[in-house]
Design an enzyme around this catalytic site. Structure first.
Site, mmCIF file in Angstrom:
data_model
loop_
_atom_site.group_PDB
_atom_site.id
_atom_site.type_symbol
_atom_site.label_atom_id
_atom_site.label_comp_id
_atom_site.label_asym_id
_atom_site.label_seq_id
_atom_site.Cartn_x
_atom_site.Cartn_y
_atom_site.Cartn_z
ATOM 1 N N ASP A 196 0.600 -1.275 -0.074
ATOM 2 C CA ASP A 196 0.184 0.130 0.105
ATOM 3 C C ASP A 196 0.791 1.183 0.333
ATOM 4 O O ASP A 196 1.797 1.373 0.854
ATOM 5 C CB ASP A 196 -0.756 0.002 1.226
ATOM 6 N N GLU A 249 2.085 -0.148 -4.954
ATOM 7 C CA GLU A 249 1.003 0.793 -5.234
ATOM 8 C C GLU A 249 1.760 2.113 -5.235
ATOM 9 O O GLU A 249 2.080 2.610 -3.971
ATOM 10 C CB GLU A 249 -0.003 0.640 -4.258
#
Ligand code: NOJ
Length: 521
Positions: A196, A249
């Site tokens: 993330d 990401e």
């Protein structure tokens, strides 16, 4: 030398709370996912990326992690996770988890200790004095509003929701902690992680005001120090000798910035979001693909393509926008032609699946499921919606629980009709099971494409002349992929397509408007 499994893999993203519910509480869970593994195997995907399912108070639906080495009881806890992992592996598939290292939940034991005054714990977060009654600097939260919340005399930084305090990555205890977390799950058998906001973690050491305008804050992300973290994690993953992967990401201004994260000793993979922000336009698609292939391939990495995920509008609705009135390119709002959007979405994903590199599909994408654009305000749960006072509708519309069957209390998602987000009455029209085995359906198109992908060894992409600006064609290994962006059909010197995004029986020697077709070269 063998090729890493993930370089050409097709990974299916499971947003667990909306995938399948086994116990009738209206919330998806791990046994629900396990009950659908036959479907995923038959679809032909190589693996699953599981959104965070650690214990969490769900301020941001799992991206606020209260305990990194456990599974939330609502999803079935660790026993259900172990059952799932064993069944995924028994089918020859891989399982990736989601690592959330920029921030934890305010319920995490460290943050609770910090609030209670423990100085060691406070040093693992970013607490600062305010400027009078104002926050320490002018940074904005990605979800809207200030990135600081007051706690006693001080303020703490949260790049997202106040329930997601940012870690202080300049404290070595934080790095050591995350290495333990990675080992915990790798030892348990997982095959990799999606990371993330992998470009965040470090903030400018002096936390000065950001003067670069709204949106991207270059003092809070993409700081040079973050690359060392990825080098350490790569080394750790490689030390297992199991060909584990890490997929970042990463939202950074240029593809050149992105490529830095993919240097040979850093992350094996990072999502290439460029294609995801493009409207349906042949020239823009071609430029995006070329940019990805040239700049990413230069690092020796492959491109990780994606058109959809749990943060953006579903492709059928995003590409169906015929008049864009507001919202970012990832969540455009305006006049939507859903039938056209579905044609475009199917053509786009079939083009994507022909490209060199790996592909991530978002659950429901294979059924050409549209976005639920008109969720009632009182049902919306995304902090983006709540923190912008509704100015940004947020991401709930792509997270509505999946329709598996045409009827039933929640279209086969749960035995309960009371799902955590309400499903609209039209959801059953897109039921996955009603498409399985039906020629011309979106699900069958994906299944056919994945089977062909497997059977055809890849190769470099070579663009072919088409004589039309709105038609893209390229050869790759033994396949030719033709995409007609405009409404007019295009005559091609090939026979019947191997697979076509057009729902009708494929015609020989021609590709209809707004369609992708693959041919034997
Ligand atoms: C990116 C995730 O994809 C998104 O869902 C989440 O809200 C933020 N990071 C914060 O963790």
């Amino acid at each position: 030398m063998t090729t890493s499994w993930w370089r050409e893999a097709v990974i299916y993203q499971v947003y667990l709370r909306s995938f399948a519910d086994s116990d009738g509480d209206g919330l998806g869970d791990l046994d629900g996912l396990r009950s659908r593994l036959d479907y995923l195997q038959a679809l032909g995907v190589d693996g699953i990326w599981l959104n965070p399912c650690y214990p969490s108070p769900d301020r941001d639906h799992g991206y606020d992690v209260a305990d990194y080495v456990d599974i939330d009881a609502r999803y079935g806890g660790l026993p259900a996770f172990d059952r799932l992992l064993a069944d995924v592996h028994a089918r020859g598939m891989k399982l990736l988890m989601d690592l959330v290292p920029n921030h934890c939940s305010s319920d995490h034991a460290w943050f609770q200790a910090a609030l209670a005054g423990d100085q060691d714990a406070r040093d693992r977060f970013i607490f600062r004095k305010g400027r009078g009654d104002d926050p320490p600097n002018n940074w904005q939260s990605v979800f809207g509003g200030p990135a600081w919340t007051r706690a006693g005399d001080d303020w703490y930084l949260h790049s997202f929701d106040p329930g997601q305090p940012d870690f202080n990555w300049r404290n070595p205890e934080v790095g050591a902690y995350f290495e333990d977390v990675l080992r915990f799950w790798f030892d348990r058998g997982v095959d990799g992680f999606r990371i993330d906001v992998a470009h965040m973690l470090f903030k400018h050491v002096d936390l000065p005001d950001w003067t670069g305008g709204s949106g991207y804050n270059g003092l809070a992300q993409n700081r040079p120090e973050v690359h060392d973290v990825h080098r350490r994690w790569r080394k750790l993953a490689d030390s297992y000798g199991r060909d584990l992967t890490l997929v970042g990401e990463i939202w950074v201004p240029t593809v050149a910035d992105l490529a830095l994260y993919l240097r040979p000793d850093e992350l094996p993979q990072a999502f290439f979001f460029d294609l995801l922000v493009r409207p349906w336009d042949a020239t823009l698609f071609r430029a995006s693909i070329t940019r990805g292939l040239e700049e990413i391939a230069a690092t020796g990495a492959v491109v990780t393509w994606t058109l959809a995920n749990h943060d953006v509008h579903r492709t059928a609705s995003r590409l169906g926008v015929v008049e864009h009135t507001s919202g970012p390119p990832t969540r455009p709002r305006g006049v939507v032609d859903t039938a056209l959007g579905i044609r475009r979405a199917r053509a786009a994903v079939l083009l994507e699946l022909a490209l060199p590199g790996s592909v991530y599909l978002y659950q429901g994408e294979e059924a050409a499921l549209p976005e639920v654009l008109d969720l009632p305000d009182d049902a919306r749960q995304d902090p983006t919606f709540l923190r912008t006072g509704g100015a940004e509708v947020g991401r709930d519309g792509c997270r509505v629980p999946l329709p598996w069957t045409t009827d039933g209390p929640s279209f086969g998602f749960s035995s309960s009709a009371d799902t955590w987000l309400p499903q609209p009455p039209w959801f059953g029209d897109y039921a996955i099971e009603s498409q399985a085995g039906v020629a011309g359906s979106a699900v069958e198109m994906h299944r056919a494409a994945l089977a062909i992908r497997r059977a055809h060894p890849g190769g470099e992409l070579e663009w072919l002349e088409t004589g039309r600006e709105d038609v893209l064609a390229f050869r790759r290994g033994g396949l030719v992929c033709v995409t007609v962006f405009g409404p007019e059909p295009h005559t091609v010197p090939y026979g019947t397509p191997l697979v076509s995004s057009d729902a009708d029986e494929p015609a020989e020697g021609s590709v209809p408007g707004v369609t992708t077709a693959w041919f034997q070269a």
